[in-house]
Write a protein that holds these residues in place. Sequence first.
Motif, short mmCIF file in Angstrom:
data_model
loop_
_atom_site.label_atom_id
_atom_site.label_comp_id
_atom_site.label_asym_id
_atom_site.label_seq_id
_atom_site.Cartn_x
_atom_site.Cartn_y
_atom_site.Cartn_z
N ASN A 75 -4.35 3.21 -0.81
CA ASN A 75 -3.19 4.00 -0.37
C ASN A 75 -2.43 3.29 0.75
N LEU A 76 -3.16 2.65 1.67
CA LEU A 76 -2.52 1.91 2.75
C LEU A 76 -1.71 0.74 2.21
N SER A 77 -2.25 0.05 1.20
CA SER A 77 -1.53 -1.07 0.59
C SER A 77 -0.25 -0.59 -0.09
N PHE A 78 -0.34 0.55 -0.75
CA PHE A 78 0.85 1.12 -1.39
C PHE A 78 1.92 1.46 -0.34
N VAL A 79 1.50 2.06 0.76
CA VAL A 79 2.44 2.42 1.83
C VAL A 79 3.06 1.18 2.45
N ASP A 80 2.26 0.13 2.69
CA ASP A 80 2.78 -1.12 3.24
C ASP A 80 3.82 -1.74 2.30
N LEU A 81 3.53 -1.70 1.00
CA LEU A 81 4.45 -2.24 0.01
C LEU A 81 5.77 -1.47 0.03
N CYS A 82 5.70 -0.15 0.11
CA CYS A 82 6.91 0.67 0.14
C CYS A 82 7.67 0.49 1.45
N MET A 83 6.93 0.35 2.55
CA MET A 83 7.56 0.22 3.86
C MET A 83 8.42 -1.04 3.95
N VAL A 84 7.86 -2.16 3.49
CA VAL A 84 8.63 -3.41 3.57
C VAL A 84 9.76 -3.41 2.54
N TYR A 288 6.82 -5.66 13.65
CA TYR A 288 6.26 -4.34 13.37
C TYR A 288 6.45 -3.90 11.92
N SER A 289 7.65 -4.11 11.40
CA SER A 289 7.99 -3.54 10.09
C SER A 289 7.87 -4.51 8.93
N VAL A 290 7.80 -5.82 9.20
CA VAL A 290 7.76 -6.81 8.13
C VAL A 290 6.47 -7.63 8.15
N VAL A 291 6.12 -8.16 9.31
CA VAL A 291 4.95 -9.04 9.39
C VAL A 291 3.65 -8.27 9.23
N THR A 292 3.56 -7.08 9.84
CA THR A 292 2.33 -6.29 9.74
C THR A 292 1.96 -5.94 8.30
N PRO A 293 2.89 -5.41 7.47
CA PRO A 293 2.52 -5.15 6.07
C PRO A 293 2.10 -6.40 5.31
N MET A 294 2.61 -7.57 5.71
CA MET A 294 2.23 -8.82 5.05
C MET A 294 0.81 -9.23 5.44
N MET A 295 0.42 -8.99 6.70
CA MET A 295 -0.87 -9.45 7.20
C MET A 295 -2.03 -8.59 6.74
N ASN A 296 -1.80 -7.30 6.48
CA ASN A 296 -2.90 -6.39 6.15
C ASN A 296 -3.74 -6.85 4.95
N PRO A 297 -3.12 -7.28 3.82
CA PRO A 297 -3.96 -7.75 2.71
C PRO A 297 -4.83 -8.94 3.07
N PHE A 298 -4.29 -9.87 3.89
CA PHE A 298 -5.09 -11.03 4.29
C PHE A 298 -6.27 -10.61 5.17
#
Length: 325
Positions: A75-84, A288-298
């Motif tokens: 669910n967090l990955s889905f939210v990060d994908l939508c956020m970016v 906050y809005s771009v780099v963080t969603p990219m880093m979470n999967p890594f």
Amino acid sequence: CLMFNSYTRCMGAGNQTCVSEFLLLRLSEKPEQQLPLFGLFLGIYMVTVVGNLMIMLAIGSDSHLYTPMYFFLSNLSFVDLCMVSTTVPKMLLNILTHSKVISYAGCLAQMYFFMVFGFLNNFLLTVMAYDHFVAICHPLHYVAIMNPRICGLLVLISWTISLLNSTLHTLLVAWLSFCTEHEISHFFCDLGEVMKLSCSDTLINDILVYFATGLLGVLPFTGILFSYTQICSSILRVPSARGKYKAFSTCGSHLSVVLLFYGTGLGVYLSSSVTHSSWKISVASVMYSVVTPMMNPFIYSLRNKDMKEALRRFTSRTTLVCVFK
């Protein structure tokens, strides 16, 4: 309808001219830097999309990961994908077309969805902290407490609160009048920056922002701090060093994501308070809005053995399917 309401209120406010669009801030005005910026953010966006999709597909295709922790992670990955996806595509389009324009309705939509996914990120991190708390502090009752019904209910509550809160903020902004000032000091339509452009009273909006920040921002963060205080206390009582390491490694990825999310969010707040430079605030917001969603999967794939194995099995199956086709 929103544009018409704002227009009629502006026309009734004297000789002011109502705007039907806003101008977004560019990270750079130099023509020679537009192409490198486009390539950079396109690369970040593609990495974010692929990374988060891989996490979701790996979890969904591996029965070993049908647990509460990975349910929340998907669910967090889905939210990060939508956020970016709420902010970066519009930025890329504006760079490509050499434009700063975003329509009034488009601005409200972007603001609404960014708030939805921002608050969802906050709630899901809190729910994940609670999941770790139960797993480490109450392991014998974990299966009973974190059953599928409770997990689904926690996610449903998170979505409901985020949608209602964002809808209320957006409706109140829609009733504001926007007259001659229409340059947003940001690369996307941030709630605070949009409110600054209004030529009508924003007292109710300000009260709601402070209330929502305190109740829906500070309270979940306090819950995360409480969970990790209890977790650390339980881990320190574990007699063996191996047991302590295993418990800490369980929480390591989540704690890294929490520090990244709240650290960059705090950086945006401090930068807006300390400096009046729109460019510096935008750079902090990019983190906050771009780099963080990219880093979470890594973070989750590199620090989590089960996740790495699931990704390996998923990529192997995908490769075999492509070869046989």
